[in-house]
Design a protein around this motif. Sequence first.
Motif, short mmCIF file in Angstrom:
data_model
loop_
_atom_site.label_atom_id
_atom_site.label_comp_id
_atom_site.label_asym_id
_atom_site.label_seq_id
_atom_site.Cartn_x
_atom_site.Cartn_y
_atom_site.Cartn_z
N ALA A 1 111.82 96.99 -25.70
CA ALA A 1 111.80 98.13 -26.63
C ALA A 1 110.46 98.22 -27.34
CB ALA A 1 112.93 97.98 -27.63
N PHE A 2 109.87 97.09 -27.69
CA PHE A 2 108.55 97.10 -28.32
C PHE A 2 107.50 97.69 -27.38
CE2 PHE A 2 104.48 94.95 -29.06
CZ PHE A 2 104.22 95.40 -30.35
N ILE A 3 107.58 97.31 -26.10
CA ILE A 3 106.62 97.83 -25.12
C ILE A 3 106.81 99.34 -24.95
CG2 ILE A 3 105.96 97.75 -22.69
CD1 ILE A 3 106.73 94.73 -22.79
N VAL A 4 108.05 99.79 -24.89
CA VAL A 4 108.32 101.22 -24.73
C VAL A 4 107.81 101.99 -25.94
CG1 VAL A 4 110.18 102.93 -24.60
CG2 VAL A 4 110.24 100.92 -23.14
N SER B 1 97.70 100.33 -16.93
CA SER B 1 97.38 100.58 -15.51
C SER B 1 98.53 100.08 -14.64
CB SER B 1 96.08 99.84 -15.16
OG SER B 1 96.30 98.45 -15.25
N ALA B 2 98.44 100.37 -13.35
CA ALA B 2 99.47 99.90 -12.43
C ALA B 2 99.54 98.38 -12.43
CB ALA B 2 99.19 100.43 -11.03
N PHE B 3 98.39 97.72 -12.53
CA PHE B 3 98.39 96.26 -12.58
C PHE B 3 99.09 95.76 -13.84
CE2 PHE B 3 96.42 92.34 -14.11
CZ PHE B 3 96.75 91.50 -13.05
N GLU B 4 98.83 96.43 -14.97
CA GLU B 4 99.48 96.01 -16.22
C GLU B 4 100.99 96.23 -16.17
OE1 GLU B 4 95.90 96.67 -19.45
OE2 GLU B 4 97.07 98.41 -18.80
N TYR B 5 101.42 97.34 -15.55
CA TYR B 5 102.86 97.53 -15.37
C TYR B 5 103.47 96.41 -14.53
CZ TYR B 5 103.56 102.15 -17.46
OH TYR B 5 103.68 103.18 -18.33
N GLY B 6 102.79 96.05 -13.45
CA GLY B 6 103.27 94.96 -12.61
C GLY B 6 103.33 93.64 -13.37
N ALA B 7 102.29 93.39 -14.16
CA ALA B 7 102.26 92.15 -14.95
C ALA B 7 103.39 92.16 -15.99
CB ALA B 7 100.91 91.99 -15.63
N LEU B 8 103.65 93.32 -16.60
CA LEU B 8 104.75 93.40 -17.57
C LEU B 8 106.09 93.16 -16.91
CD1 LEU B 8 103.73 96.46 -19.78
CD2 LEU B 8 103.98 94.08 -20.49
N VAL C 1 106.71 91.33 -14.21
CA VAL C 1 106.81 89.88 -13.94
C VAL C 1 107.08 89.13 -15.24
CG1 VAL C 1 105.53 87.86 -13.17
CG2 VAL C 1 105.41 89.98 -11.86
N LEU C 2 106.39 89.53 -16.31
CA LEU C 2 106.58 88.87 -17.60
C LEU C 2 108.01 89.04 -18.10
CD1 LEU C 2 105.09 87.45 -20.01
CD2 LEU C 2 104.94 89.73 -21.01
N LEU C 3 108.58 90.22 -17.94
CA LEU C 3 109.96 90.44 -18.39
C LEU C 3 110.96 89.65 -17.56
CD1 LEU C 3 109.91 94.24 -19.26
CD2 LEU C 3 110.15 92.32 -20.83
N VAL C 4 110.72 89.55 -16.26
CA VAL C 4 111.62 88.75 -15.42
C VAL C 4 111.57 87.28 -15.83
CG1 VAL C 4 112.00 87.92 -13.07
CG2 VAL C 4 111.59 90.34 -13.47
N VAL C 5 110.37 86.78 -16.04
CA VAL C 5 110.22 85.37 -16.47
C VAL C 5 110.86 85.17 -17.84
CG1 VAL C 5 108.54 83.61 -17.12
CG2 VAL C 5 108.20 84.94 -15.04
N ALA C 6 110.67 86.15 -18.75
CA ALA C 6 111.27 86.04 -20.09
C ALA C 6 112.79 86.02 -19.99
CB ALA C 6 110.81 87.20 -20.97
N CYS C 7 113.37 86.84 -19.10
CA CYS C 7 114.83 86.83 -18.90
C CYS C 7 115.30 85.47 -18.43
CB CYS C 7 115.24 87.89 -17.89
SG CYS C 7 115.31 89.54 -18.52
N MET C 8 114.57 84.90 -17.47
CA MET C 8 115.00 83.61 -16.92
C MET C 8 114.91 82.50 -17.97
SD MET C 8 113.31 83.91 -13.14
CE MET C 8 113.99 82.37 -12.53
#
Length: 143
Positions: free
Chosen positions: A88-91, A102-109, A111-118
Motif C-alpha cells: 500500500a505504501f508503494i501504491v 522503470s520496468a526493472f524497478e517494478y521487477g525488483a519490487l 521480487v522484494l514483495l515475494v521475499v517479504a511474504c516468505m
Amino acid sequence: MAIHELTNQPEIWPPPGLLPAAPDMPGWGITIWRGVCGRCPRCAEAPIFNGYLKVHAKCLHCDAALGDMPSDDAPPYIAMLVVLHILAFIVVMIFRFGWQPSAFEYGALLVLLVVACMVALRMAKGATIGILLKLGLTRPVLP
Ligand SMILES: [Zn+2]
C-alpha cells in the motif's frame, strides 16, 4: 465476569477441557520474540522449523509439543497484513506522489514483495506457535 450467552454460565479462560498453559514458559514478549526468530518458544535452544515451514513434532531440546499447535490460517493472515501495508505504501508513492518506476524497478519490487511474504510467513508462524504453546491450545484429537 462475563456470562456466556448460550450456556448462561460464567465465561472461564481457559475453557474446561483444555490443557493448562505450560507453567515453565517465559513471558509473552520473550515467547513471541523467540517464535519470530524461529527458536523454540519455551527454551530457545532448538529451532522450531524443520525446513521452511515444516514444524518439528517436539522440540529437539526440551520436548515441547511444537507439532501439536494448530497454527492453521493465522500466519498467512498476519503475513498478508504486514506485507500488504508495504505494498500500500508503494501504491501511494506511485499514484499520490507521481513516482514512475522503470520496468526493472517494478521487477525488483515484485521480487522484494515475494521475499517479504516468505519471510513474514515464517516469522508469523513461529510467533503463532509460541502464542499457542503458551496458552496450551493444542489440536484436538478426534475420536
Ligand atoms: Zn524447546
